[in-house]
Design a protein around this motif. Sequence first.
Motif, PDB file in Angstrom:
ATOM      1  N   GLY A 115     -40.051  18.459   0.426  1.00 29.18           N
ATOM      2  CA  GLY A 115     -41.293  17.761   0.730  1.00 29.18           C
ATOM      3  C   GLY A 115     -41.155  16.748   1.847  1.00 29.18           C
ATOM      4  N   LYS A 116     -39.940  16.245   2.062  1.00 31.90           N
ATOM      5  CA  LYS A 116     -39.720  15.281   3.147  1.00 31.90           C
ATOM      6  C   LYS A 116     -40.132  15.882   4.486  1.00 31.90           C
ATOM      7  N   THR A 117     -39.659  17.070   4.761  1.00 32.53           N
ATOM      8  CA  THR A 117     -39.962  17.729   6.031  1.00 32.53           C
ATOM      9  C   THR A 117     -41.445  18.023   6.153  1.00 32.53           C
ATOM     10  N   TYR A 118     -42.032  18.512   5.087  1.00 31.53           N
ATOM     11  CA  TYR A 118     -43.459  18.851   5.102  1.00 31.53           C
ATOM     12  C   TYR A 118     -44.312  17.605   5.320  1.00 31.53           C
ATOM     13  N   LEU A 119     -43.986  16.525   4.637  1.00 25.12           N
ATOM     14  CA  LEU A 119     -44.759  15.290   4.799  1.00 25.12           C
ATOM     15  C   LEU A 119     -44.578  14.687   6.189  1.00 25.12           C
ATOM     16  N   GLU A 120     -43.363  14.751   6.721  1.00 27.39           N
ATOM     17  CA  GLU A 120     -43.140  14.232   8.074  1.00 27.39           C
ATOM     18  C   GLU A 120     -43.934  15.035   9.099  1.00 27.39           C
ATOM     19  N   TYR A 121     -44.070  16.328   8.882  1.00 27.22           N
ATOM     20  CA  TYR A 121     -44.881  17.167   9.766  1.00 27.22           C
ATOM     21  C   TYR A 121     -46.355  16.769   9.684  1.00 27.22           C
ATOM     22  N   LEU A 122     -46.807  16.421   8.493  1.00 24.54           N
ATOM     23  CA  LEU A 122     -48.221  16.094   8.308  1.00 24.54           C
ATOM     24  C   LEU A 122     -48.567  14.677   8.730  1.00 24.54           C
ATOM     25  N   ILE A 123     -47.681  13.718   8.463  1.00 20.09           N
ATOM     26  CA  ILE A 123     -48.060  12.313   8.604  1.00 20.09           C
ATOM     27  C   ILE A 123     -47.420  11.617   9.808  1.00 20.09           C
ATOM     28  N   HIS A 124     -46.257  11.987  10.221  1.00 17.26           N
ATOM     29  CA  HIS A 124     -45.557  11.427  11.388  1.00 17.26           C
ATOM     30  C   HIS A 124     -45.111   9.976  11.202  1.00 17.26           C
ATOM     31  N   ASP A 125     -44.970   9.524   9.991  1.00 18.97           N
ATOM     32  CA  ASP A 125     -44.471   8.175   9.706  1.00 18.97           C
ATOM     33  C   ASP A 125     -43.437   8.298   8.594  1.00 18.97           C
ATOM     34  N   LYS A 126     -42.152   8.153   8.944  1.00 19.42           N
ATOM     35  CA  LYS A 126     -41.076   8.424   7.983  1.00 19.42           C
ATOM     36  C   LYS A 126     -41.122   7.505   6.771  1.00 19.42           C
ATOM     37  N   ASP A 127     -41.420   6.235   6.970  1.00 15.58           N
ATOM     38  CA  ASP A 127     -41.480   5.317   5.830  1.00 15.58           C
ATOM     39  C   ASP A 127     -42.621   5.670   4.883  1.00 15.58           C
ATOM     40  N   MET A 128     -43.774   5.987   5.445  1.00 15.24           N
ATOM     41  CA  MET A 128     -44.921   6.386   4.620  1.00 15.24           C
ATOM     42  C   MET A 128     -44.630   7.696   3.895  1.00 15.24           C
ATOM     43  N   CYS A 129     -43.972   8.628   4.578  1.00 15.01           N
ATOM     44  CA  CYS A 129     -43.630   9.921   3.961  1.00 15.01           C
ATOM     45  C   CYS A 129     -42.709   9.729   2.768  1.00 15.01           C
ATOM     46  N   LEU A 130     -41.706   8.881   2.916  1.00 13.88           N
ATOM     47  CA  LEU A 130     -40.777   8.635   1.819  1.00 13.88           C
ATOM     48  C   LEU A 130     -41.488   7.990   0.634  1.00 13.88           C
ATOM     49  N   THR A 131     -42.379   7.067   0.917  1.00 16.43           N
ATOM     50  CA  THR A 131     -43.142   6.414  -0.148  1.00 16.43           C
ATOM     51  C   THR A 131     -44.035   7.411  -0.882  1.00 16.43           C
ATOM     52  N   ILE A 132     -44.754   8.223  -0.131  1.00 15.12           N
ATOM     53  CA  ILE A 132     -45.624   9.227  -0.740  1.00 15.12           C
ATOM     54  C   ILE A 132     -44.804  10.228  -1.542  1.00 15.12           C
TER      55      ILE A 132
END
Length: 114
Positions: A29-46
């Motif tokens: 999910g890390k890779t998928y969220l980074e592709y969608l959101i472009h903010d690593k800190d927000m992706c990790l939190t989500i």
Amino acid sequence: MFNILSYIIFLTVSSYITVDVGRRCFQAGKTYLEYLIHDKDMCLTINRILLGCYYLVNLGYIAVNLAFWNRVNSIEEVIAVSAARIGFITLILCALHYFNIITLYFLRNKLTLK
């Protein structure tokens, strides 16, 4: 006696499936969220929030499932009841996974349209 055996089988297999699928979805999910959101800190939190909610829903369902277990009288019933309940948990995990992916996809599209 057979109820305890079916509880042990159910708890062992469903716990393993829950933890393993959660770990795999968290990593992928890390890779998928980074592709969608472009903010690593927000992706990790989500991703951490999704993992926590995932564990809570599944462990809650497993606990409720144990409360409504019928009496098991033979080894055939142990296998049938355990397989049916484990299969249902697997279907719920699949539905939750696809629901999360679809939700994030539409959220991404909504954010890019602004």
